[in-house]
Design a protein around this motif. Structure first.
Motif, PDB file in Angstrom:
ATOM      1  N   ASP A 126      46.467 -20.549  17.583  1.00 19.59           N
ATOM      2  CA  ASP A 126      46.496 -20.281  16.149  1.00 19.59           C
ATOM      3  C   ASP A 126      45.471 -19.196  15.812  1.00 19.59           C
ATOM      4  N   VAL A 128      42.541 -17.312  13.136  1.00 20.08           N
ATOM      5  CA  VAL A 128      41.359 -17.706  12.362  1.00 20.08           C
ATOM      6  C   VAL A 128      41.311 -16.822  11.118  1.00 20.08           C
ATOM      7  N   PRO A 129      41.444 -17.399   9.913  1.00 18.38           N
ATOM      8  CA  PRO A 129      41.661 -18.814   9.606  1.00 18.38           C
ATOM      9  C   PRO A 129      43.042 -19.283  10.056  1.00 18.38           C
ATOM     10  N   PRO A 130      43.219 -20.590  10.216  1.00 21.38           N
ATOM     11  CA  PRO A 130      44.475 -21.123  10.772  1.00 21.38           C
ATOM     12  C   PRO A 130      45.688 -20.807   9.900  1.00 21.38           C
TER      13      PRO A 130
END
Length: 300
Positions: A126, A128-130
């Protein structure tokens, strides 16, 4: 270089112009404007021209193997123009890629494992941010049902995004999240590609965000207009044999010889056509982008 049977040739011009209301004393820029050379695509010539002439300029290769260009303009200016030109030949994809054992096996087997899959694990992780939420996972699960063949599951996801999301220019920005797009069900090609990528990653598959161009044809009886094409974005999923199957949620199809790949990465932020920093007291600016993907007819 020998021409391949059925290859399509394109002369591409991508021009970006910034006009500032005041004087800019320094401009730093970095872009992904050189088309890649791959097993199905050959970039035969490419150049990037910057006006005013940069004081410093270089090219390099990023983490994903994309060629990028960097420039620094130190001459006072109120206008900056970046023009990329390329000559590219694109081969038709092999239709058999969709019927191989790897493509038709259960999608679960496409999750990267072992030594062969180690280099592609980055495309599973994933951001960053998710971006992967419960809603993304649940939306993908409707297509990625247990034991479903990989190509069938991926194309079902592709088709659902195409039919369930509305293309609406200006409805999103580069900071719009996948969750926002999923909730609003509107966006543009970059958003639809990002949704597809997040959905596949939410179930452990490796997925790329791909940027480039799509050659368009004029309506019947109309002449082709110059400069009205645009940059495009699509997605690709890794199959169990390590190959990648590219698909386009915006147009509900597998990628073919009409597509010119410029760069790929984990997300749009990895491969923007152009991004930079300026030093100025200017109160505002405007940008104009013109893209032309002109087919070239070659004599046999």
């Amino acid at each position: 270089m020998t021409d391949h049977e059925g290859a399509r040739w394109y002369a591409i011009t991508h021009r970006t112009e910034y006009v500032y209301q005041g004087t800019v004393s320094s401009s730093y820029g970095r872009g992904h404007l050189f088309p890649r050379s791959t097993s199905e695509q050959r970039c035969l010539d490419a150049s990037v021209t910057v006006t005013p002439t940069p004081t410093d300029r270089s090219t390099g290769v990023d983490l994903f193997g994309n060629e990028d260009v960097y420039f620094h303009v130190t001459t006072d200016h109120d206008r900056l123009c970046v023009t990329a030109r390329a000559l590219v030949a694109v081969d038709p994809p092999d239709p058999a890629r969709l019927t191989t054992r790897a493509a038709t096996t259960a999608w679960e087997s496409a999750r990267p494992t072992g030594v062969d899959g180690a280099l592609d694990v980055d495309f599973v992780l994933d951001l960053v941010p998710p971006e992967i939420t419960d809603e993304v996972h649940e939306y993908a699960a409707l297509s990625l049902t247990e034991g479903r063949p990989l190509v069938e599951a991926v194309f079902d996801l592709n088709h659902r995004i195409h039919t369930e999301f509305a293309y609406l220019s200006g409805s999103t920005t580069i900071s719009t999240t996948v969750a926002d797009v999923l909730a609003a069900r509107t966006g543009v090609c970059q958003d639809f590609a990002r949704v597809a990528v997040a959905c596949l990653r939410s179930h452990g598959l490796a997925a790329r965000y791909v940027s480039g161009y799509l050659a368009t044809q004029p309506p019947p009886g109309k002449e082709r207009m110059v400069g009205v094409d645009a940059t495009h974005a699509w997605a690709a999923v890794r199959s169990p044999d390590g190959s990648w199957l590219a698909f386009d949620p915006t147009n509900d199809q597998w990628v073919d010889e009409r597509y010119v790949t410029v760069a790929w990465g984990r997300d749009y932020d990895d491969v923007p056509p152009l991004r930079g920093i300026i030093y100025t007291e200017s109160a505002g600016s405007r940008i104009a982008v013109s893209v032309d993907v002109a087919p070239i007819v070659r004599a046999v």
